[in-house]
Design a protein around this motif. Sequence first.
Motif, PDB file in Angstrom:
ATOM      1  N   MET A  96       0.807  -1.222   0.000  1.00 59.33           N
ATOM      2  CA  MET A  96       0.000   0.000   0.000  1.00 59.33           C
ATOM      3  C   MET A  96       0.838   1.268   0.000  1.00 59.33           C
ATOM      4  N   ALA A  97       2.144   1.112   0.003  1.00 62.28           N
ATOM      5  CA  ALA A  97       3.020   2.287   0.068  1.00 62.28           C
ATOM      6  C   ALA A  97       3.143   2.976  -1.299  1.00 62.28           C
ATOM      7  N   THR A  98       3.519   4.245  -1.253  1.00 64.99           N
ATOM      8  CA  THR A  98       3.813   5.000  -2.474  1.00 64.99           C
ATOM      9  C   THR A  98       5.271   4.759  -2.808  1.00 64.99           C
ATOM     10  N   ILE A  99       5.496   3.925  -3.819  1.00 71.87           N
ATOM     11  CA  ILE A  99       6.873   3.594  -4.172  1.00 71.87           C
ATOM     12  C   ILE A  99       7.105   3.876  -5.642  1.00 71.87           C
ATOM     13  N   SER A 100       8.342   3.684  -6.069  1.00 67.38           N
ATOM     14  CA  SER A 100       8.674   3.946  -7.470  1.00 67.38           C
ATOM     15  C   SER A 100       8.059   2.884  -8.369  1.00 67.38           C
ATOM     16  N   VAL A 101       7.775   3.294  -9.581  1.00 67.26           N
ATOM     17  CA  VAL A 101       7.246   2.374 -10.576  1.00 67.26           C
ATOM     18  C   VAL A 101       8.268   1.272 -10.853  1.00 67.26           C
ATOM     19  N   GLU A 102       9.526   1.665 -10.823  1.00 63.42           N
ATOM     20  CA  GLU A 102      10.589   0.692 -11.086  1.00 63.42           C
ATOM     21  C   GLU A 102      10.586  -0.415 -10.031  1.00 63.42           C
ATOM     22  N   TYR A 151       1.086 -10.446  -6.144  1.00 62.56           N
ATOM     23  CA  TYR A 151       1.485  -9.103  -5.739  1.00 62.56           C
ATOM     24  C   TYR A 151       0.421  -8.112  -6.190  1.00 62.56           C
ATOM     25  N   VAL A 152      -0.134  -7.398  -5.233  1.00 57.17           N
ATOM     26  CA  VAL A 152      -1.139  -6.372  -5.532  1.00 57.17           C
ATOM     27  C   VAL A 152      -0.590  -5.023  -5.064  1.00 57.17           C
ATOM     28  N   ALA A 153      -0.626  -4.041  -5.969  1.00 56.71           N
ATOM     29  CA  ALA A 153      -0.248  -2.688  -5.557  1.00 56.71           C
ATOM     30  C   ALA A 153      -1.540  -1.971  -5.205  1.00 56.71           C
ATOM     31  N   ALA A 154      -1.572  -1.374  -4.022  1.00 59.14           N
ATOM     32  CA  ALA A 154      -2.797  -0.692  -3.596  1.00 59.14           C
ATOM     33  C   ALA A 154      -2.492   0.574  -2.805  1.00 59.14           C
ATOM     34  N   PRO A 155      -1.871   1.532  -3.461  1.00 57.43           N
ATOM     35  CA  PRO A 155      -1.606   2.801  -2.768  1.00 57.43           C
ATOM     36  C   PRO A 155      -2.929   3.502  -2.476  1.00 57.43           C
ATOM     37  N   VAL A 156      -2.870   4.409  -1.504  1.00 59.30           N
ATOM     38  CA  VAL A 156      -4.101   5.067  -1.056  1.00 59.30           C
ATOM     39  C   VAL A 156      -4.012   6.583  -1.164  1.00 59.30           C
ATOM     40  N   LEU A 157      -5.166   7.207  -1.277  1.00 60.18           N
ATOM     41  CA  LEU A 157      -5.280   8.660  -1.153  1.00 60.18           C
ATOM     42  C   LEU A 157      -5.917   8.922   0.202  1.00 60.18           C
ATOM     43  N   TRP A 166     -10.815   1.528  -6.129  1.00 54.38           N
ATOM     44  CA  TRP A 166     -10.829   1.631  -7.587  1.00 54.38           C
ATOM     45  C   TRP A 166      -9.887   0.579  -8.138  1.00 54.38           C
ATOM     46  N   ARG A 167     -10.360  -0.206  -9.059  1.00 53.99           N
ATOM     47  CA  ARG A 167      -9.482  -1.200  -9.690  1.00 53.99           C
ATOM     48  C   ARG A 167      -8.960  -0.587 -10.984  1.00 53.99           C
ATOM     49  N   VAL A 168      -7.660  -0.378 -11.041  1.00 51.93           N
ATOM     50  CA  VAL A 168      -7.131   0.444 -12.121  1.00 51.93           C
ATOM     51  C   VAL A 168      -6.319  -0.315 -13.163  1.00 51.93           C
ATOM     52  N   GLY A 169      -6.204  -1.618 -13.042  1.00 53.53           N
ATOM     53  CA  GLY A 169      -5.469  -2.341 -14.069  1.00 53.53           C
ATOM     54  C   GLY A 169      -4.979  -3.667 -13.555  1.00 53.53           C
ATOM     55  N   ALA A 170      -4.495  -4.491 -14.487  1.00 54.70           N
ATOM     56  CA  ALA A 170      -4.032  -5.827 -14.128  1.00 54.70           C
ATOM     57  C   ALA A 170      -2.545  -5.842 -13.812  1.00 54.70           C
ATOM     58  N   VAL A 171      -1.872  -4.756 -14.154  1.00 56.13           N
ATOM     59  CA  VAL A 171      -0.428  -4.672 -13.924  1.00 56.13           C
ATOM     60  C   VAL A 171      -0.203  -3.817 -12.671  1.00 56.13           C
ATOM     61  N   PRO A 172       0.403  -4.394 -11.633  1.00 57.22           N
ATOM     62  CA  PRO A 172       0.500  -3.670 -10.358  1.00 57.22           C
ATOM     63  C   PRO A 172       0.998  -2.225 -10.465  1.00 57.22           C
ATOM     64  N   GLN A 173       2.085  -2.004 -11.257  1.00 54.50           N
ATOM     65  CA  GLN A 173       2.647  -0.641 -11.237  1.00 54.50           C
ATOM     66  C   GLN A 173       1.676   0.410 -11.779  1.00 54.50           C
ATOM     67  N   GLN A 174       0.622  -0.002 -12.447  1.00 60.00           N
ATOM     68  CA  GLN A 174      -0.362   0.974 -12.906  1.00 60.00           C
ATOM     69  C   GLN A 174      -0.980   1.735 -11.734  1.00 60.00           C
ATOM     70  N   ALA A 175      -1.169   1.049 -10.617  1.00 60.74           N
ATOM     71  CA  ALA A 175      -1.715   1.737  -9.443  1.00 60.74           C
ATOM     72  C   ALA A 175      -0.706   2.744  -8.889  1.00 60.74           C
ATOM     73  N   ASN A 176       0.586   2.383  -8.958  1.00 57.01           N
ATOM     74  CA  ASN A 176       1.600   3.309  -8.473  1.00 57.01           C
ATOM     75  C   ASN A 176       1.669   4.561  -9.328  1.00 57.01           C
ATOM     76  N   VAL A 177       1.572   4.364 -10.644  1.00 57.23           N
ATOM     77  CA  VAL A 177       1.590   5.516 -11.541  1.00 57.23           C
ATOM     78  C   VAL A 177       0.409   6.429 -11.227  1.00 57.23           C
ATOM     79  N   MET A 178      -0.754   5.826 -10.981  1.00 53.69           N
ATOM     80  CA  MET A 178      -1.925   6.639 -10.685  1.00 53.69           C
ATOM     81  C   MET A 178      -1.732   7.431  -9.392  1.00 53.69           C
ATOM     82  N   LYS A 179      -1.163   6.794  -8.397  1.00 53.23           N
ATOM     83  CA  LYS A 179      -0.910   7.509  -7.147  1.00 53.23           C
ATOM     84  C   LYS A 179       0.069   8.656  -7.372  1.00 53.23           C
ATOM     85  N   LEU A 180       1.111   8.399  -8.141  1.00 50.18           N
ATOM     86  CA  LEU A 180       2.100   9.449  -8.388  1.00 50.18           C
ATOM     87  C   LEU A 180       1.485  10.597  -9.189  1.00 50.18           C
TER      88      LEU A 180
END
Lengths: 290, 290, 290, 290
Positions: free
Chosen positions: D90-96, D112-118, D155-169
């Motif tokens: 759930m952390a805000t981390i780099s896409v890399e 692996y699920v990326a789930a950053p929060v607002l 919000w489910r934003v994609g099947a690729v985990p880093q997509q959620a990170n990009v959205m958070k960033l």
Amino acid sequence: MDIGFIGLGEMGGAMVGNLLKAGHTVRVWNRTAAKAQALAAAGARIVGTPGEAFAGDAVLSMLADDAALREVIDAKLLDHAQPGLVHVNMATISVELAETLAHAHAGRGLHYVAAPVLGRPDAAQAAKLTIMAAGAAEAIDRVQPLFDVIGQKTWRVGAVPQQANVMKLAANFMLASAVESLGEAAALLDGYGVAMRDFLDVVTGGPFPGPVYAGYGGMIAQRRYEPALFKARLGLKDVRLALAAADAAATPMPLASVLRDSLLEAVAHGDGERDFAVLGKVAARRAGRG
Amino acid sequence: MDIGFIGLGEMGGAMVGNLLKAGHTVRVWNRTAAKAQALAAAGARIVGTPGEAFAGDAVLSMLADDAALREVIDAKLLDHAQPGLVHVNMATISVELAETLAHAHAGRGLHYVAAPVLGRPDAAQAAKLTIMAAGAAEAIDRVQPLFDVIGQKTWRVGAVPQQANVMKLAANFMLASAVESLGEAAALLDGYGVAMRDFLDVVTGGPFPGPVYAGYGGMIAQRRYEPALFKARLGLKDVRLALAAADAAATPMPLASVLRDSLLEAVAHGDGERDFAVLGKVAARRAGRG
Amino acid sequence: MDIGFIGLGEMGGAMVGNLLKAGHTVRVWNRTAAKAQALAAAGARIVGTPGEAFAGDAVLSMLADDAALREVIDAKLLDHAQPGLVHVNMATISVELAETLAHAHAGRGLHYVAAPVLGRPDAAQAAKLTIMAAGAAEAIDRVQPLFDVIGQKTWRVGAVPQQANVMKLAANFMLASAVESLGEAAALLDGYGVAMRDFLDVVTGGPFPGPVYAGYGGMIAQRRYEPALFKARLGLKDVRLALAAADAAATPMPLASVLRDSLLEAVAHGDGERDFAVLGKVAARRAGRG
Amino acid sequence: MDIGFIGLGEMGGAMVGNLLKAGHTVRVWNRTAAKAQALAAAGARIVGTPGEAFAGDAVLSMLADDAALREVIDAKLLDHAQPGLVHVNMATISVELAETLAHAHAGRGLHYVAAPVLGRPDAAQAAKLTIMAAGAAEAIDRVQPLFDVIGQKTWRVGAVPQQANVMKLAANFMLASAVESLGEAAALLDGYGVAMRDFLDVVTGGPFPGPVYAGYGGMIAQRRYEPALFKARLGLKDVRLALAAADAAATPMPLASVLRDSLLEAVAHGDGERDFAVLGKVAARRAGRG
């Protein structure tokens, strides 16, 4: 030749000196008369109005900026000028005003030549200015002998006067860019305890020879911004003119935008009258080491 | 001297050639063996592992980037090296990695000298590189004879290795700044029908002498970006490293940010392998004349 | 009240409609007479010269830009106006012109109130404009009944007229900033295959409620820039005015510089008449996905 | 469910509280044990190693940054995990890093699920976080009951985990953009003596409703930057991550570059731990009114 000269600042005064030495008759006018007096001893003929100077074989003008020019070279002055007269404007002005002046002259049968110069007062005194001239070829031909006396080289850059102004603004933009790059490089090096003086020795001995990098870089290395070779306030003025010219041609110039913001910051901190090497001071301040 | 050399690209290969000519014994290693073979005829001794090259009186390395360096110069390699060995890293790498390497060497009794160079492959072949060396003075003293063979001048810029890397990055930042300023000037001039070629003649004959403005400016004037003297992709890499170094020292560099964005745009449009004079193409595209 | 109204574009026409509905007598003038005719049916009294409109209890003007204003509200018009008249200028104009007008009115015993509005034509028709008024309190008091008819809320922001203009320019600068941020966010998301539509749902449902993000963001998500709610060309005009106001107060605004460059790029690519959500298109183009 | 939770800062601790209240069994681990103790009273089971927490039906992690994550979630930890386990980061981390982690999990049969929060800590305590989840649908399905307990909307934003990170960033980039625009607007207004407080009333009552403009704008109006809702140092971290993600996708983001430079200037002046509304202070300083 029998010529008029309007505007006797450091640049204009030096040009008149060389024109007199070469044997030309020069009627001079300046807003503050004191500057004209100094040239009388060298043979200049002082006149009391811009109109008296705006006559003869040709007239050269070297006024400070758009505002000064609009005030002196007005419709009335042009209305009274002798058709066929060649007016050579050597000042760095806006492209917009250059275009306006070109039309105003053409409509009255007068020739308008834009001939801004590269070089500071010392180059003007030594007759080593670089002249960028634009306008009708036959008009430039007529004043070429004058250019040969005040400059070391004349570049003919186009038939449309404002083309010379654009070229001058592009040159000054590049100058300011070089100084900003020196300022930011100095701030980066300072962050790691590397001496700017050493860096300058390396780059001026290599990729960046010539007086620009050595001169402005040297001021940044010493954090000494006076005496001013080129004042920050005037550098800002020219960057503004470059941005305005670019805007009118729908041309984004992001580097010029950075220059404008940095020079504005220098002015805001009271450094407008110092050399525009104060861009180094701005870069250092941003990093908390100002 | 008996030295090792790791990394035989265009730059490294040329340096080895000069070291051999000067009579030094050079053990060479390269990831792709073919490049090493070419030097065998000139007297280089090819070794099969980086470890065999990492020995003798000194070892020089010239690898492509941080990633290549991290892969080859790893903890195992350093663990097996003879204490007292001087390793001279001539590549343009990040300040962060330079710092890491300096610590890793020091902890094992090895000497680490950072000695990035200014100059392209032709300068490397002609032994006319400019060397910026930083590290312990006695370590540099020991490899100075090697520097004298591959470069025309060595500048000693500090006792802390990464200081040389910062200096190199600052120099490349200034190079990129000059090219961006040329590109934006060309776009402005183009908006008024002024020939970039004419402008270049004026400014290179005046404030901006030297090969940088003439060379990159000439490519922009011709809108010809190949062959690449300095690829946009590599220019971007170095601007990134400059920004990272500046970031670590809390130093904003707005001009560098503009360079990064412009170079990124060049890469996005498929021009990464072209000369970074494509900054002129980026500026023209912004103005709708790309 | 007996009032004059100069400038009958979409905004001005809607205001006049509401003033008539409220029972005021409105003499209207417009450069192109056709627009005035449409209002005659609703009770407006068409006059043939700006001077006839510039009379009565008060006169409101809503002209397109500085140039239109300079042409219509000239010295002659002011010279013939009745001392004591309140002129309310509701257009978004430069701070410099606002200052000039304030002086010109004061010198002739006329009251000058700057009262730019927030809201588009649909808000003007619905009498839901937000009015930012600056000038002498007693002058504003006199026209407050008119403001109550055309707007939903009047904010009094200072005694110096140009303060209202600065506030309007600051508001439009923030609007453009929001759109640029949406455009860049969309380009970033697109680089990773994330749908802008999804992103918009998240942020408008959270930190960014209100019509600005949903409206402009929606256009960017659909890559549809027509019909234009706010034309890129007019957005550029306002950003230029904000930068000019900032310049005169020695205030660097780097974000505004970015907006200017991006909007200029939109105009250069022929999108000046489209909605300034085309900032999304500019951001996509930079990334090679335009 | 029987779950693990790694990282008990303000955000993580609040989430755990809500998970416990909902009746889940939560094994918790934190680097500094004190924070875990506080949750023991609420029913959390404290474990001594990350590995003990990395087990059960699912494990959630909320670590500070890339560095903390790389240290705790290493290869050894993953090697010992039970295939089929769902790890929700759930952390805000780099896409890399998100990409690296996704591969590392997949290679070992882990989900692996990326789930950053607002949302800030107060929203976390009130279970009102907005969750952006990306990864395999079936893995998200399994942890959806947990999301329903800690957030108000997923919000489910994609099947690729880093997509959620990009959205958070992208969301945090927009937040920082809004604050920079507020800061520059305040500096402009201040140059004309207009109160930022008045301006805020106008724009938050109109185009910019919601807590972002009112909250950060209010701090700028008061020139009060503490207590920090969002520290400048952390804002800079996120802008850096957005720029890195954009760089990897060859996407120039000039507004983000301005944000980076301004935030860096804030940090350089010792304001890194203050709220990133200090962007207003940076803008004022540039104008010489800092």
